[in-house]
Design an enzyme around this catalytic site. Sequence first.
Site, PDB file in Angstrom:
ATOM      1  N   TRP A 361       0.809  -1.217   0.055  1.00 22.05           N
ATOM      2  CA  TRP A 361      -0.175  -0.011   0.092  1.00 22.05           C
ATOM      3  C   TRP A 361       0.824   1.425  -0.014  1.00 22.05           C
ATOM      4  O   TRP A 361       0.367   2.337   0.036  1.00 22.05           O
ATOM      5  CB  TRP A 361      -0.856   0.088   1.405  1.00 22.05           C
ATOM      6  CG  TRP A 361      -0.182   0.224   2.407  1.00 22.05           C
ATOM      7  CD1 TRP A 361       0.879  -0.146   2.724  1.00 22.05           C
ATOM      8  CD2 TRP A 361      -0.501   0.907   3.895  1.00 22.05           C
ATOM      9  NE1 TRP A 361       1.407  -0.033   4.126  1.00 22.05           N
ATOM     10  CE2 TRP A 361       0.339   0.796   4.727  1.00 22.05           C
ATOM     11  CE3 TRP A 361      -1.768   1.532   4.120  1.00 22.05           C
ATOM     12  CZ2 TRP A 361       0.311   1.350   6.183  1.00 22.05           C
ATOM     13  CZ3 TRP A 361      -1.903   2.039   5.378  1.00 22.05           C
ATOM     14  CH2 TRP A 361      -1.075   2.031   6.401  1.00 22.05           C
ATOM     15  N   ASP A 362       2.113   1.178  -0.151  1.00 18.64           N
ATOM     16  CA  ASP A 362       2.977   2.236   0.049  1.00 18.64           C
ATOM     17  C   ASP A 362       2.994   3.561  -1.097  1.00 18.64           C
ATOM     18  O   ASP A 362       3.405   4.568  -0.447  1.00 18.64           O
ATOM     19  CB  ASP A 362       4.671   1.765   0.095  1.00 18.64           C
ATOM     20  CG  ASP A 362       4.807   0.804   1.076  1.00 18.64           C
ATOM     21  OD1 ASP A 362       3.924  -0.256   1.208  1.00 18.64           O
ATOM     22  OD2 ASP A 362       5.988   0.922   1.904  1.00 18.64           O
ATOM     23  N   GLU A 501       0.950  -4.820  11.795  1.00 20.09           N
ATOM     24  CA  GLU A 501       1.136  -5.963  11.586  1.00 20.09           C
ATOM     25  C   GLU A 501       1.376  -6.840  12.778  1.00 20.09           C
ATOM     26  O   GLU A 501       1.379  -8.220  12.573  1.00 20.09           O
ATOM     27  CB  GLU A 501       2.196  -6.177  10.353  1.00 20.09           C
ATOM     28  CG  GLU A 501       1.870  -5.599   9.365  1.00 20.09           C
ATOM     29  CD  GLU A 501       2.797  -5.734   8.249  1.00 20.09           C
ATOM     30  OE1 GLU A 501       3.953  -5.950   8.500  1.00 20.09           O
ATOM     31  OE2 GLU A 501       2.422  -5.808   7.028  1.00 20.09           O
ATOM     32  N   GLN A 623       3.227  -0.244  14.142  1.00 22.83           N
ATOM     33  CA  GLN A 623       3.306   1.031  13.394  1.00 22.83           C
ATOM     34  C   GLN A 623       1.825   1.786  13.517  1.00 22.83           C
ATOM     35  O   GLN A 623       1.055   1.115  14.337  1.00 22.83           O
ATOM     36  CB  GLN A 623       3.598   0.736  11.960  1.00 22.83           C
ATOM     37  CG  GLN A 623       2.550   0.245  11.300  1.00 22.83           C
ATOM     38  CD  GLN A 623       3.009  -0.411   9.899  1.00 22.83           C
ATOM     39  OE1 GLN A 623       3.395  -1.640   9.867  1.00 22.83           O
ATOM     40  NE2 GLN A 623       2.691   0.408   8.820  1.00 22.83           N
TER      41      GLN A 623
HETATM   42  C1  BGC Z   1       5.008  -2.640   6.844  1.00 19.98           C
HETATM   43  C2  BGC Z   1       3.984  -2.363   5.735  1.00 19.98           C
HETATM   44  C3  BGC Z   1       4.681  -1.726   4.355  1.00 19.98           C
HETATM   45  C4  BGC Z   1       5.551  -2.979   4.127  1.00 19.98           C
HETATM   46  C5  BGC Z   1       6.378  -2.269   2.949  1.00 19.98           C
HETATM   47  C6  BGC Z   1       5.757  -3.382   6.306  1.00 19.98           C
HETATM   48  O1  BGC Z   1       7.150  -3.416   7.190  1.00 19.98           O
HETATM   49  O2  BGC Z   1       4.534  -2.775   8.027  1.00 19.98           O
HETATM   50  O3  BGC Z   1       2.977  -1.354   6.428  1.00 19.98           O
HETATM   51  O4  BGC Z   1       3.552  -1.662   3.510  1.00 19.98           O
HETATM   52  O5  BGC Z   1       6.591  -3.004   5.354  1.00 19.98           O
HETATM   53  O6  BGC Z   1       6.812  -1.354   2.673  1.00 19.98           O
END
Ligand code: BGC
Length: 818
Positions: A361-362, A501, A623
């Site tokens: 989703w970045d 997460e 996060q």
């Molecule tokens: C984060 C996600 C992010 C992904 C890719 C993960 O560590 O928790 O939010 O999309 O990294 O950057």
Amino acid sequence: MTRPDTWTLVLDGWDPADEGRREALCTLANGYLGTRGALPESSADGVHYPGTYAAGVFNRLSDVGDGVAVENESMVNLPNWLDLRVAVEDEAWLDVSAGRVLEHRTQLDTARGVLHRTTRFVDGAGRHTRLHQRRFVHRERRHLAGLHTSVVAEDWSGRLTVASGVDGTVTNSGVARYRHLSGRHLEVLATEETADDTVLLTAATTQSRHRVAVGARTRVTAPADAPVVRAPDLAPGRIGHRLTVGVRAGETVEIEKIAAVVTSRDVAIAEPALAAAGLLAEAPGFEELLAEHTRSWARLWHRCRIELVDGEQPASPTTVRDLRLAGFHVLQTVTRHALDLDAGLPARGLHGEAYRGHVFWDELFVLPVLVLRFPALARALLLYRVRRLDAARRAARAAGHRGAMYPWQSGSDGREESQRLHLNPLSGRWLPDTSDRQRHVGLAIAYDLWQYVQATGDLAFLTDEGGAEVLLEVARFFADLAEHDPADDRFHIRGVMGPDEYTTRYPGSDRPGIDDNAYTNVLTVWVLRRARELLDLLPPSRREALTAALDLGPTELRHWREVGERMAVPIHGDGVISQFAGYRDLPDLDWDAYRRRYGDLQRLDRILEAEGRSVDDYQASKQADVLMLFYLFSADELRDLLGGLGYALPPEAIPRTIDHYLARTAHGSTLSALVHAWVLARAHREEALDHFDRVVRSDVADLQGGTTAEGVHLGAMAGAVDLVQRCFAGVETRGDVLRFNPHWPGRSGVLELTLQYRGRPLTARVTDREVCVAADDGPGRPVRVAVGDEVHDLWPGQTVRLRLPRAPSPVPAGRGTG
Ligand code: BGC
């Protein structure tokens, strides 16, 4: 006093343990192609990791573990075009790892997009040799890259041997945790000499069957026209030339290597090998290509200027340099070559193999930077999603839902690419990975799409290019996901994961996911509202065609309205928005004790698992999750969204909510500091600046302790730039007006930035007292700019000076984002 150079990253000395980070930070790319800053003489050996990637070139490999077949799709490490070694007389190839290095320095010039490397060696016979290399990945000629090497025989005369070629024996082995899985994605199909000075290697990816041609033209200029002897240099899977030349003390040998990379995914080619050979036959020399390339970077920086000037306490030169470095990596990863690549935004860039090059989703964090400068690039990233709408529809259907369920990790065709197991290196255990339960990725896509349309007014993207279908199908999926509970007469979204997460399930439960993640539910309400607004926005004929095509009738629209008015959002008695239902019933972790014991808690999940506990059992976030709401919405918008559901958001609930999560977040993602900086900026500027500092240094200081080597964090890098523009300068596009609501610390002087709004290039100068906006001259209509209630029509060539309505730095009692 000389002004500090804020454009160059200087890495002095040789440090094998740090080489991975340096290689990632010194990656050069042009959006189509990226090559890590590995030393040309190196190969993957645990210290060095030469990696070259082409955006969108994926391949799948299968492995069987515990009797179960696992298939992973990865962005493929392509044949290594850098491959160049030099040797003095009968000595071994010069090699920094083999010792005898007197000086070693790498410099990344972000103004010109050039990587310099200087090394001075002394060999076994006491001879001194200096090597200087310059390298580019051409910004305009997407297939071309160049490496120039000068070798100075400081105090010896004799024979210099150069081996230069293309190595097709590379594998994907850049990430230690994936190394037990297969990594050989390429089969070499052919090697040939296409001209006296040019070699070409053609390979195919094993499953996706993309053909990749990598050619290299190597020319040696010897001093005083000494003869250069050239011979083929072949090994299985590799082709090159070995060149020998006589040199005298004090003389310099120049070696220029031009490489071409072409794949069968490319447009405007007949066939990759033919195209690569043709490009190399026609390409001018290194200096001419370099001059074009640096001119292109100069133009680009002119268009994307961010300057911090004249402050009493201006940002430190290091901060400015790190900000430029962050902007540099974003600008070289998403370029106009993206327009026909259909590649999406790999979260870790073209810089390494973390997350296998997948798209998450970045872009939510990257799009704001693009939308205000290169709307066409933002559109290209959105089109990557539009093209995968059918895959998302299939995924929704397979999960028993209507609409479109976008994957948490996306690659070639839009199927879910998240891994099923992940390794905890602290315990050595493989654990189930349920991160694909992050359904919120679809909401982020809808949000991105809407922001793009707001900033550009590009309704055709909605009506003619599939944008509207994406938004409506995402809305449909979430409306369908929400279940009505007659007990409270509310809709609930169950069994999902929010952006945090860490939290994957309820304590002891074997059902993955949690219920009513506040972020997911509120964003669902927002998307449902936008879906209705979108239908109102369209001309009736288009609206009818669209709703007929989607079979979207009044009953379903009524249902959307109900969900949008009756969604459950868990809010605790003290006004704190709960991350999910039942979150506040979980015990608190003794953060201080854990901090004392482990220091860095970014991977608290792994720490607890290794102790035989689970992070699921605590109020602990990796996060920003709830706080994402304050990142995406103003306090007024959020109040309005919650109000529509019958929930209040009294002013004191905001600082309380922020404080609650600040104390319980481990910042295990670089995105976390970004969101925290944003949320704190309004009322707690100093704290916000600390978080800003973390964001801007995420990769340069490898704040996650080892992840940068596997690729930079593009979300954080773009986020650093975005914090300056949207948060500190307060740039916002809303209701056909470009608004400024700066929170710029007076002591930091003037912030100057260039933007593009509704097609008009603008320069904004922001201080703590006023905003001055100048529009580029030329034909066209005015754009509307505003500070507070003061709205101006800004005509081409005009400058408007807008005074800020209130004095700087009011610090209210609590935190707030108002
Ligand atoms: C984060 C996600 C992010 C992904 C890719 C993960 O560590 O928790 O939010 O999309 O990294 O950057």
